[in-house]
Design an enzyme around this catalytic site. Structure first.
Site: not given
Length: 639
Positions: A182, A258
């Site tokens: 992230e 995603e």
């Protein structure tokens, strides 16, 4: 939403032969000027994390029925891609998934359920594409740091060992591996991973990067020839159907690796319909992968029902085939990876979009969607306002398809149509599953591993920090030969705020008054500590702030009762006489505003006063990342 794909197939074949006289906007479908990008498929994501946790606990035939709706070709979603988490012993959204290497000298390729899930998918669709992606890593990979790339050679070897184990132990060929963190991506690691894959005979395994944002990966790939050679796919999360010019300039395939993450009612179905078309129309993305594959985790954990379908009651057998399953079928049942988009795709004048794909052997599939804004809002990113109205459209088929052929149709708002020459799609079905039912009020588990030979976790337990696995005690031939053991001994490398304690939850989130008992065994001398708990009110990424009623006993001979997992709000405390490497039976009872507990059948304390929370799960856990065992777990819920 029109979702009877079989009927629409027949409609296309009859309309296809006639010149339309309907009035409306005109759209050309033509391959004579060349084709667009190659279609790579639509998929589902199991993990990130523990989103398929309860699926494995379904009894037959319901478990196989769920799998058929997901993976069986020409039946339900007919998924073409399965992406799974490479477990890292850490909380990654709705729970933890076990690593194949808890410790540096440890390897076990039978932990968890992702191996089983990939085999079940391959059993139904041998051509399905398999992807692995680590969301987190065991602590030893970071060598004490919460960062996986300080020692990239270790991380690369760890990931490659998972790919090799998939083949050696399960005969699974992993097609792609993702790199994602992230915070950033690491070029050095990507290059080293490519080198390690090649050195291990895995040249066929391709790399997806950075499984996060379009930048900085796009610019860096353009400027770095070695990185460009290492990366096969630019993958992005939740792109809002848009790409960047820098990504297009790379010449790489672009995937929404995603997407979705939206409550799976009809609005969620509308979100999925819109992005499946517009990810290509707007962003030239040739694959879209849904998080998550199936909502098979407790509904009160974060992102409840954010899957293609819902299967969260193995105790009842109930499951629900939600609208995103049939939205997926509109594309997957009438295309295959390797088909090619036409260049003539786009937006309708009065809102909505259309795509067309061909196998270049005479077959053509057209998918249209007219999703209104309020019927297609995804959880992320924000969706700007726009208008859609009912409209007549006429498609003119040119090039190799039909000479001066056309057909017209009136499209209302919030509809999906598929027009195709593929004749064998169907809306598969099974008899209705059993009705929904709450978790049993009376529940026992002696953690006898012989009753669950294929999985390492006990049924219905959802690990939220740490990993609780079946354990066969070779040195104890007594009554505790088969137990449940917490095995994570070092804080993992994680992007979610795992608790400092380990915890696994179970049961009905609405439980108020109940009794929980469990045999416990601390393995850490002097520093060991374990708990049982009730009214546990949080899990997932917010597990650190979990509250409830927690009964702790410690190897130093003390106990305490707290109102939170962190142990900051103490309701009672005192001497217990407990020590490590001795089995004890703990019993915790809560009724109304009062809690009491027994140790080996003798009262430890009575009537501790509590006010919040009023309901929640039952749980077991440890005071730190330490080895501990549990046996003979039992629940009696009163309300």
């Amino acid at each position: 939403v029109r979702m009877n794909a079989g009927t629409q197939c027949c409609m296309f074949l009859s309309i296809f032969l006639f010149i339309s006289i309907c009035l409306g906007e005109d759209y050309d479908l033509d391959d004579k000027t060349g084709l667009g990008r190659s279609f790579d498929g639509i998929g589902g994501l199991s993990g990130g994390g523990a989103t398929s946790r309860l699926l494995v606990n379904y009894a037959e035939p319901y478990r196989s029925q769920i799998l058929d709706y997901l993976f069986k070709p020409k039946f339900g979603a007919s998924l073409q891609i399965l992406k799974v988490e490479i477990g890292g012993d850490a909380q990654t959204t709705d729970g933890t998934e076990p690593s194949h290497m808890h410790y540096e000298d440890d390897e076990n390729y039978f932990r968890g359920y992702e191996w089983w899930l990939m085999k079940e998918a391959k059993k139904r669709n041998p051509n399905i594409t398999l992807i692995g992606l680590p969301w987190a890593f065991p602590g030893w990979v970071g060598n004490g740091e919460n960062w996986p790339y300080s020692f990239p050679d270790i991380t690369a070897s760890y990931v490659v060992s998972w790919i090799l184990g998939a083949k050696q132990y399960h005969n699974l060929d992993i097609d792609y591996v993702g790199i994602w963190n992230e915070r950033s991506f690491n070029s050095k690691y990507i290059k080293l991973l490519r080198y390690t894959l090649d050195k291990s005979g895995l040249e066929r395994v391709k790399i997806i990067a950075s499984d996060n944002l379009w930048e900085p990966i796009s610019s860096v790939v353009t400027a770095d020839k070695e990185l460009q050679d290492a990366v096969e796919i630019l993958g992005v999360h939740y792109p809002g159907t848009n790409t960047l010019p820098e990504a297009l300039k790379t010449g790489k395939k672009l995937w929404s690796s995603e997407d979705y993450s939206t409550f799976n009612d009809n609005v969620g179905g509308g979100c999925w319909a819109r992005i499946l078309n517009q990810n290509y129309v707007n962003g030239k993305m040739t694959a879209t992968i849904c998080w998550n594959l199936v909502s098979s985790y407790y509904g009160d954990l974060p992102f409840g029902r954010d899957g293609l379908m819902t299967a969260k009651e193995p105790w009842s057998g109930n499951y629900v085939v939600e609208s995103p399953i049939w939205i997926t079928a509109h594309t997957t049942q009438f295309t295959e990876p390797g088909w090619t988009y036409l260049q003539t795709v786009g937006h309708f004048t009065h809102g909505g979009s259309y795509v067309a794909l061909t196998d270049e052997r005479g077959n053509l599939t057209i998918i249209t969607e007219t999703m209104t804004h309020d019927h297609s809002v995804c959880i992320r990113p924000p969706l700007p306002s726009y208008d859609v109205t009912a409209q007549n459209v006429t498609f003119h088929l040119k090039g190799t398809f039909v000479t001066e052929g056309s057909f017209s149709i009136e499209l209302d708002v919030d509809e999906v149509y598929t027009f195709t020459t593929v004749r064998n799609g169907q809306r598969g079905s099974y008899p209705d599953p059993p009705p929904s039912a709450p978790f049993p009020k009376s529940y026992k588990d002696d953690f006898d591993v012989s009753g669950h030979p294929y999985f390492s976790e006990a049924p219905n337990f959802a690990d939220q920090t740490g990993v609780f696995e079946y354990f066969t005690n070779q040195t104890d031939p007594g009554p505790h030969v088969s137990t449940l053991r917490q095995v994570v001994t070092q804080r993992p490398v994680t992007w979610v705020a795992d608790a400092d304690q380990t915890i696994s939850v179970i049961g009905d989130y609405q439980w108020q008054d109940l009794m929980v008992s469990c045999d416990i065994y601390m393995e850490s001398v002097h520093t060991g500590g374990v708990f049982i708990a009730v009214r546990v009110n949080k899990g997932g990424g917010v597990v650190r702030s979990t509250r409830g009623v927690f009964l702790w006993v410690y190897a130093d001979g003390t106990y305490k009762v707290t109102n939170d997992l962190n142990g900051m709000t103490v309701l009672a405390e005192g001497l217990s006489g407990t020590r490590a490497r001795v089995w004890y039976t703990l019993t915790l009872t809560v009724k109304g505003n009062y809690a009491s507990a027994d140790l080996n059948g003798y009262p430890l304390w009575k009537n501790a006063v509590l006010w919040e929370p009023r309901h929640g799960w039952a749980a077991i856990g440890t005071s730190s990342f330490e080895l501990a065992q549990f046996d003979n777990f039992a629940i009696e819920a009163l309300t």
